[in-house]
Write a protein that holds these residues in place. Structure first.
Motif, PDB file in Angstrom:
ATOM      1  N   UNK A 144       9.743  -1.553   4.169  1.00 23.35           N
ATOM      2  CA  UNK A 144       9.585  -1.743   5.613  1.00 23.35           C
ATOM      3  C   UNK A 144      10.459  -2.873   6.148  1.00 23.35           C
ATOM      4  N   UNK A 145      11.112  -3.606   5.265  1.00 22.03           N
ATOM      5  CA  UNK A 145      12.002  -4.701   5.662  1.00 22.03           C
ATOM      6  C   UNK A 145      13.386  -4.130   5.932  1.00 22.03           C
ATOM      7  N   UNK A 146      13.494  -3.456   7.059  1.00 21.96           N
ATOM      8  CA  UNK A 146      14.719  -2.734   7.393  1.00 21.96           C
ATOM      9  C   UNK A 146      15.446  -3.328   8.594  1.00 21.96           C
ATOM     10  N   UNK A 147      14.967  -4.465   9.086  1.00 22.08           N
ATOM     11  CA  UNK A 147      15.581  -5.083  10.252  1.00 22.08           C
ATOM     12  C   UNK A 147      15.096  -4.497  11.561  1.00 22.08           C
ATOM     13  N   UNK A 148      14.331  -3.417  11.500  1.00 25.93           N
ATOM     14  CA  UNK A 148      13.788  -2.797  12.710  1.00 25.93           C
ATOM     15  C   UNK A 148      12.339  -3.207  12.945  1.00 25.93           C
ATOM     16  N   UNK A 149      11.615  -3.510  11.876  1.00 24.46           N
ATOM     17  CA  UNK A 149      10.203  -3.898  11.967  1.00 24.46           C
ATOM     18  C   UNK A 149      10.078  -5.419  11.907  1.00 24.46           C
ATOM     19  N   UNK A 150       9.341  -6.001  12.858  1.00 22.94           N
ATOM     20  CA  UNK A 150       9.039  -7.421  12.721  1.00 22.94           C
ATOM     21  C   UNK A 150       7.840  -7.567  11.784  1.00 22.94           C
ATOM     22  N   UNK A 151       7.496  -8.793  11.430  1.00 21.73           N
ATOM     23  CA  UNK A 151       6.427  -9.041  10.471  1.00 21.73           C
ATOM     24  C   UNK A 151       5.116  -8.449  10.961  1.00 21.73           C
ATOM     25  N   UNK A 152       4.812  -8.585  12.242  1.00 15.75           N
ATOM     26  CA  UNK A 152       3.566  -8.035  12.774  1.00 15.75           C
ATOM     27  C   UNK A 152       3.524  -6.519  12.626  1.00 15.75           C
ATOM     28  N   UNK A 153       4.638  -5.839  12.841  1.00 16.41           N
ATOM     29  CA  UNK A 153       4.690  -4.385  12.697  1.00 16.41           C
ATOM     30  C   UNK A 153       4.542  -3.976  11.236  1.00 16.41           C
ATOM     31  N   UNK A 154       5.113  -4.754  10.327  1.00 16.92           N
ATOM     32  CA  UNK A 154       4.971  -4.478   8.900  1.00 16.92           C
ATOM     33  C   UNK A 154       3.510  -4.607   8.493  1.00 16.92           C
ATOM     34  N   UNK A 155       2.864  -5.675   8.935  1.00 17.45           N
ATOM     35  CA  UNK A 155       1.442  -5.883   8.637  1.00 17.45           C
ATOM     36  C   UNK A 155       0.607  -4.746   9.212  1.00 17.45           C
ATOM     37  N   UNK A 156       0.898  -4.343  10.437  1.00 15.10           N
ATOM     38  CA  UNK A 156       0.140  -3.261  11.072  1.00 15.10           C
ATOM     39  C   UNK A 156       0.292  -1.952  10.300  1.00 15.10           C
ATOM     40  N   UNK A 157       1.509  -1.626   9.891  1.00 11.74           N
ATOM     41  CA  UNK A 157       1.742  -0.383   9.151  1.00 11.74           C
ATOM     42  C   UNK A 157       1.050  -0.405   7.793  1.00 11.74           C
ATOM     43  N   UNK A 158       1.151  -1.524   7.095  1.00  8.70           N
ATOM     44  CA  UNK A 158       0.504  -1.620   5.788  1.00  8.70           C
ATOM     45  C   UNK A 158      -1.014  -1.621   5.910  1.00  8.70           C
ATOM     46  N   UNK A 159      -1.546  -2.205   6.970  1.00  8.00           N
ATOM     47  CA  UNK A 159      -2.992  -2.179   7.211  1.00  8.00           C
ATOM     48  C   UNK A 159      -3.460  -0.747   7.462  1.00  8.00           C
ATOM     49  N   UNK A 160      -2.637   0.024   8.143  1.00  6.72           N
ATOM     50  CA  UNK A 160      -2.961   1.434   8.386  1.00  6.72           C
ATOM     51  C   UNK A 160      -2.953   2.212   7.069  1.00  6.72           C
ATOM     52  N   UNK A 161      -1.982   1.947   6.222  1.00  4.33           N
ATOM     53  CA  UNK A 161      -1.869   2.653   4.943  1.00  4.33           C
ATOM     54  C   UNK A 161      -2.935   2.247   3.936  1.00  4.33           C
ATOM     55  N   UNK A 162      -3.345   0.977   4.003  1.00 10.85           N
ATOM     56  CA  UNK A 162      -4.278   0.421   3.019  1.00 10.85           C
ATOM     57  C   UNK A 162      -5.464  -0.236   3.724  1.00 10.85           C
ATOM     58  N   UNK A 163      -6.337   0.564   4.337  1.00 10.58           N
ATOM     59  CA  UNK A 163      -7.476  -0.013   5.066  1.00 10.58           C
ATOM     60  C   UNK A 163      -8.337  -0.877   4.139  1.00 10.58           C
ATOM     61  N   UNK A 164      -8.735  -2.005   4.651  1.00 12.94           N
ATOM     62  CA  UNK A 164      -9.592  -2.907   3.894  1.00 12.94           C
ATOM     63  C   UNK A 164      -8.857  -3.871   2.988  1.00 12.94           C
ATOM     64  N   UNK A 165      -7.567  -3.658   2.769  1.00 12.04           N
ATOM     65  CA  UNK A 165      -6.784  -4.575   1.932  1.00 12.04           C
ATOM     66  C   UNK A 165      -6.454  -5.835   2.741  1.00 12.04           C
ATOM     67  N   UNK A 166      -6.325  -6.976   2.077  1.00  9.92           N
ATOM     68  CA  UNK A 166      -6.056  -8.238   2.787  1.00  9.92           C
ATOM     69  C   UNK A 166      -4.588  -8.388   3.201  1.00  9.92           C
ATOM     70  N   UNK A 167      -4.055  -7.365   3.830  1.00 11.62           N
ATOM     71  CA  UNK A 167      -2.640  -7.323   4.194  1.00 11.62           C
ATOM     72  C   UNK A 167      -2.256  -8.488   5.098  1.00 11.62           C
ATOM     73  N   UNK A 168      -3.032  -8.724   6.143  1.00  6.84           N
ATOM     74  CA  UNK A 168      -2.693  -9.776   7.111  1.00  6.84           C
ATOM     75  C   UNK A 168      -2.697 -11.159   6.470  1.00  6.84           C
ATOM     76  N   UNK A 169      -3.489 -11.333   5.418  1.00  9.70           N
ATOM     77  CA  UNK A 169      -3.558 -12.625   4.741  1.00  9.70           C
ATOM     78  C   UNK A 169      -2.432 -12.819   3.733  1.00  9.70           C
ATOM     79  N   UNK A 170      -1.971 -11.732   3.115  1.00  9.17           N
ATOM     80  CA  UNK A 170      -1.049 -11.857   2.002  1.00  9.17           C
ATOM     81  C   UNK A 170       0.410 -11.541   2.327  1.00  9.17           C
TER      82      UNK A 170
END
Length: 86
Positions: free
Chosen positions: A45-71
């Protein structure tokens, strides 16, 4: 480490999947970094198009309940400090 930064792999690095080891690798001119867990999916997801918040949001969607925002922001920040992300 959130906000407007849109991380991207440094130009001389390549993200590859090693089928023999069953893991992702970050291949650099001077070394190979073996990625553990979901690190490869984060770096894809580190493609220069996604900012950190968008990366966190996408990973949170893919992995519900995982501590994505913290890690994930800290992980990306460490890779930036090591010069692997710009």
């Amino acid at each position: 480490m959130t906000g407007a930064w849109k991380p991207v792999l440094r130009r001389s690095s390549v993200l590859r999947h090693d089928r023999v080891r069953g893991t992702d690798l970050l291949v650099l001119p001077e070394r190979v970094v073996v990625l553990r867990g979901n690190a490869g999916s984060v770096l894809r997801l580190c493609d220069g198009a996604h900012d950190v918040d968008a990366i966190v949001a996408e990973l949170s969607r893919r992995h519900p309940g995982a501590p994505v925002a913290d890690e994930v922001p800290g992980f990306l920040g460490r890779l930036r400090e090591e010069g692997l992300l710009v």
